[in-house]
Design a protein around this motif. Structure first.
Motif, PDB file in Angstrom:
ATOM      1  N   TYR A  40       0.827  -1.210   0.000  1.00 21.41           N
ATOM      2  CA  TYR A  40       0.000   0.000   0.000  1.00 21.41           C
ATOM      3  C   TYR A  40       0.865   1.266   0.000  1.00 21.41           C
ATOM      4  O   TYR A  40       0.435   2.316  -0.472  1.00 21.41           O
ATOM      5  CB  TYR A  40      -0.940   0.025   1.208  1.00 21.41           C
TER       6      TYR A  40
ATOM      7  N   GLU B 298     -16.418  -1.132  -0.597  1.00 20.00           N
ATOM      8  CA  GLU B 298     -15.035  -1.457  -0.266  1.00 20.00           C
ATOM      9  C   GLU B 298     -14.191  -0.207  -0.508  1.00 20.00           C
ATOM     10  O   GLU B 298     -14.355   0.470  -1.519  1.00 20.00           O
ATOM     11  CB  GLU B 298     -14.533  -2.597  -1.152  1.00 20.00           C
ATOM     12  N   GLY B 299     -13.317   0.091   0.432  1.00 20.48           N
ATOM     13  CA  GLY B 299     -12.465   1.245   0.273  1.00 20.48           C
ATOM     14  C   GLY B 299     -12.196   1.914   1.609  1.00 20.48           C
ATOM     15  O   GLY B 299     -12.366   1.304   2.666  1.00 20.48           O
TER      16      GLY B 299
ATOM     17  N   GLN C  62     -11.520   6.926  -1.069  1.00 14.73           N
ATOM     18  CA  GLN C  62     -11.159   6.008  -2.149  1.00 14.73           C
ATOM     19  C   GLN C  62     -12.153   4.855  -2.215  1.00 14.73           C
ATOM     20  O   GLN C  62     -12.385   4.169  -1.223  1.00 14.73           O
ATOM     21  CB  GLN C  62      -9.757   5.448  -1.960  1.00 14.73           C
TER      22      GLN C  62
ATOM     23  N   GLU D  90     -12.954   1.206  -3.820  1.00 12.45           N
ATOM     24  CA  GLU D  90     -12.365   0.050  -4.484  1.00 12.45           C
ATOM     25  C   GLU D  90     -13.436  -0.862  -5.081  1.00 12.45           C
ATOM     26  O   GLU D  90     -13.191  -1.553  -6.062  1.00 12.45           O
ATOM     27  CB  GLU D  90     -11.499  -0.737  -3.500  1.00 12.45           C
TER      28      GLU D  90
ATOM     29  N   LYS E  59     -11.865   5.872 -12.742  1.00 12.66           N
ATOM     30  CA  LYS E  59     -10.667   5.120 -12.369  1.00 12.66           C
ATOM     31  C   LYS E  59      -9.554   6.091 -11.971  1.00 12.66           C
ATOM     32  O   LYS E  59      -8.497   6.193 -12.594  1.00 12.66           O
ATOM     33  CB  LYS E  59     -10.233   4.231 -13.533  1.00 12.66           C
TER      34      LYS E  59
ATOM     35  N   ASP F  18      -8.404   8.738  -8.234  1.00  8.47           N
ATOM     36  CA  ASP F  18      -8.688   9.227  -6.895  1.00  8.47           C
ATOM     37  C   ASP F  18      -8.598  10.737  -6.885  1.00  8.47           C
ATOM     38  O   ASP F  18      -7.798  11.339  -7.619  1.00  8.47           O
ATOM     39  CB  ASP F  18      -7.684   8.663  -5.878  1.00  8.47           C
TER      40      ASP F  18
ATOM     41  N   HIS G  27      -5.681   5.872 -11.513  1.00 10.43           N
ATOM     42  CA  HIS G  27      -5.321   4.521 -11.087  1.00 10.43           C
ATOM     43  C   HIS G  27      -4.368   3.906 -12.112  1.00 10.43           C
ATOM     44  O   HIS G  27      -4.541   4.070 -13.311  1.00 10.43           O
ATOM     45  CB  HIS G  27      -6.565   3.648 -10.964  1.00 10.43           C
TER      46      HIS G  27
ATOM     47  N   HIS H 261      -3.448  -3.298  -6.316  1.00 10.43           N
ATOM     48  CA  HIS H 261      -3.361  -2.119  -5.460  1.00 10.43           C
ATOM     49  C   HIS H 261      -3.045  -0.869  -6.281  1.00 10.43           C
ATOM     50  O   HIS H 261      -2.215  -0.040  -5.893  1.00 10.43           O
ATOM     51  CB  HIS H 261      -2.336  -2.333  -4.343  1.00 10.43           C
ATOM     52  N   TYR H 262      -3.726  -0.778  -7.434  1.00  8.93           N
ATOM     53  CA  TYR H 262      -3.619   0.388  -8.321  1.00  8.93           C
ATOM     54  C   TYR H 262      -2.177   0.674  -8.736  1.00  8.93           C
ATOM     55  O   TYR H 262      -1.770   1.826  -8.889  1.00  8.93           O
ATOM     56  CB  TYR H 262      -4.249   1.621  -7.677  1.00  8.93           C
TER      57      TYR H 262
END
Length: 424
Positions: free
Chosen positions: A129, A298-299, A315, A317, A325, A327, A349, A354-355
């Motif tokens: 991350y 999710e995020g 963010q 997900e 796509k 942030d 992204h 994990h982008y």
């Protein structure tokens, strides 16, 4: 260029994909897979086929270390087994990459750190991350002083009913295996905080409960595949509908008895699914953190409150609506003084897990001459501090007391390090 000869230990999802097939596909000029260690021989064979390798498969780690003598081992086994494997590799003169969390208990942390110091080898902890483009941009903004001195942080992570439930199907659902999600999952989040704030957590207090899974469920069965409640259970997992999981786990389960579709309502599940934490840092930043495991989204939501302004991001997900796509980071200034009061920073992204964070981390570890300007590469101290934060949170939730990290591991909390960069 000489390749690093590595052994993959553990062939679950992460080992087979991230550190197996994907690593060879994108970094083959830098690495060579020379051995696979997997106690379940059938799973090992199937993983090797998925990876696209002809590396020999071992059931015994010591035999592999003695015969193959790799330069590096990558540890992808259940969390509570990491320490023994890492220490054995270090003592054999081999560097290690371990999946997060580094380990699950204080004595295990000590053993890893002591072995690294004793042998002079290196341990990398897989905190991908840190490498995500949005995380890197936030770190740059914080380090630049755009919002002055950070005083507090709001950090709230949401797992949806697909991802969140998966932890309760598997070995993660027991504290002895994972340390709870305070350790297994939140280690990512605690590490991000430590890295963002360039400081160590000092005191932790928390509340946590099991509110949805385990004994709180309306019914239960032996596993999804054999459950009489298939048609009424919102959490039913059809392994046959997922060829990857079915191939890697179903038939191999006859060897080790590990079912990938365990019932999320098993009565012996002993980890919480709803968690809130307050953390005080050495630099006097106060953090409010939460983790929920059964949401329709999710995020995460993250906000840094500083003396000169605020950095904020929401963010997504996964969610039941379409989002771009990219942030959007909001940089909000208290006193613009000719600048924009609200600056909207768009971060597209990137491709990959994990982008793009997974790829950037592998680049940092395996490609020569990579610059680590943001101190993203994480070692044993970073791994230890994130695990200690999780251990403290679990202990606080069970005792109702504030837990000081210096009481858990005084030699690390009082080692004179001003921040989490030391020894990386």
């Amino acid at each position: 260029m000489e390749k690093r000869r590595f052994a993959l230990i553990g062939t679950g999802n992460r080992g087979t994909t991230m550190w197996g097939k994907e690593l060879l596909a994108g970094w083959r000029e830098h690495v060579d897979l020379v051995a696979i260690v997997e106690k379940n021989c059938l799973r090992g064979e199937r993983a090797r086929t998925m990876i696209g390798s002809n590396a020999p498969i071992y059931e015994d780690i010591d035999a592999m270390l003695a015969e193959v003598k790799p330069d590096l081992v990558i540890v992808c086994t259940p969390d509570h087994t990491h320490d023994a494997i890492v220490v054995r590799a270090l003592e054999a003169g081999i560097d290690v990459i371990t999946e997060k969390p580094m380990t699950t208990a204080v004595d295990k942390i000590r053993q890893i750190i002591d072995a690294e110091k004793r042998t002079g080898r290196r341990v990398d902890v897989s905190f991908n991350y840190r490498y995500a483009p949005t995380a890197a941009r936030i770190k740059e903004l914080l380090d630049s002083g755009e919002i002055g001195r950070v005083s507090s942080v709001d950090f709230h992570w949401y797992l949806n009913t697909k991802h969140g439930a998966d932890y309760f199907r598997r070995w993660h659902a027991y504290t002895e295996n994972s340390g709870s999600l305070f350790v297994h999952k939140a280690t990512h989040h605690f590490d991000l905080l430590n890295w963002y704030l360039d400081s160590d957590p000092e005191a932790v207090t928390s509340f946590a409960d099991l509110q949805n899974y385990g004994r709180k469920g309306p019914f239960r069965g032996p596993r999804c595949k054999l459950c009489p409640h298939t048609h009424e259970c919102d959490y039913f997992l059809d392994l046959e509908a997922d060829p990857f999981l079915d191939t890697l786990y179903e038939e191999p389960s006859k060897i080790d008895g590990y079912y990938r579709d365990g019932c999320v309502f098993r009565e012996d599940i002993d980890i919480p699914d709803t968690m809130v934490v307050s953390i005080r840092y050495r630099n006097n930043v106060h953090v409010s953190y939460s983790l929920n495991t059964f949401q329709p989204i999710e995020g995460h939501h993250l906000a840094f409150n500083g003396t000169k302004g605020r950095i904020e991001i929401r963010q997504y997900e996964a969610q039941p609506w379409e989002v771009k796509k990219e942030d959007e980071i909001l940089l909000i200034r208290n006193f613009p003084n000719g600048k924009e009061a609200v600056e909207r920073i768009i971060v597209p992204h990137s491709a990959g897990g994990h982008y793009g964070g997974d790829d950037r981390m592998r680049n940092m570890i395996f490609k020569p001459d990579m610059q680590d300007k943001l101190h993203q590469r994480a070692g044993t101290r970073a791994g230890a501090m994130s695990v200690l934060c999780g251990i403290a949170a679990l202990q606080s939730s069970r005792t109702g007391k504030v837990v000081n990290l210096a009481d858990l591991m005084p030699e690390l909390a009082n080692d004179g390090s001003p921040n989490s960069r030391r020894a990386e």
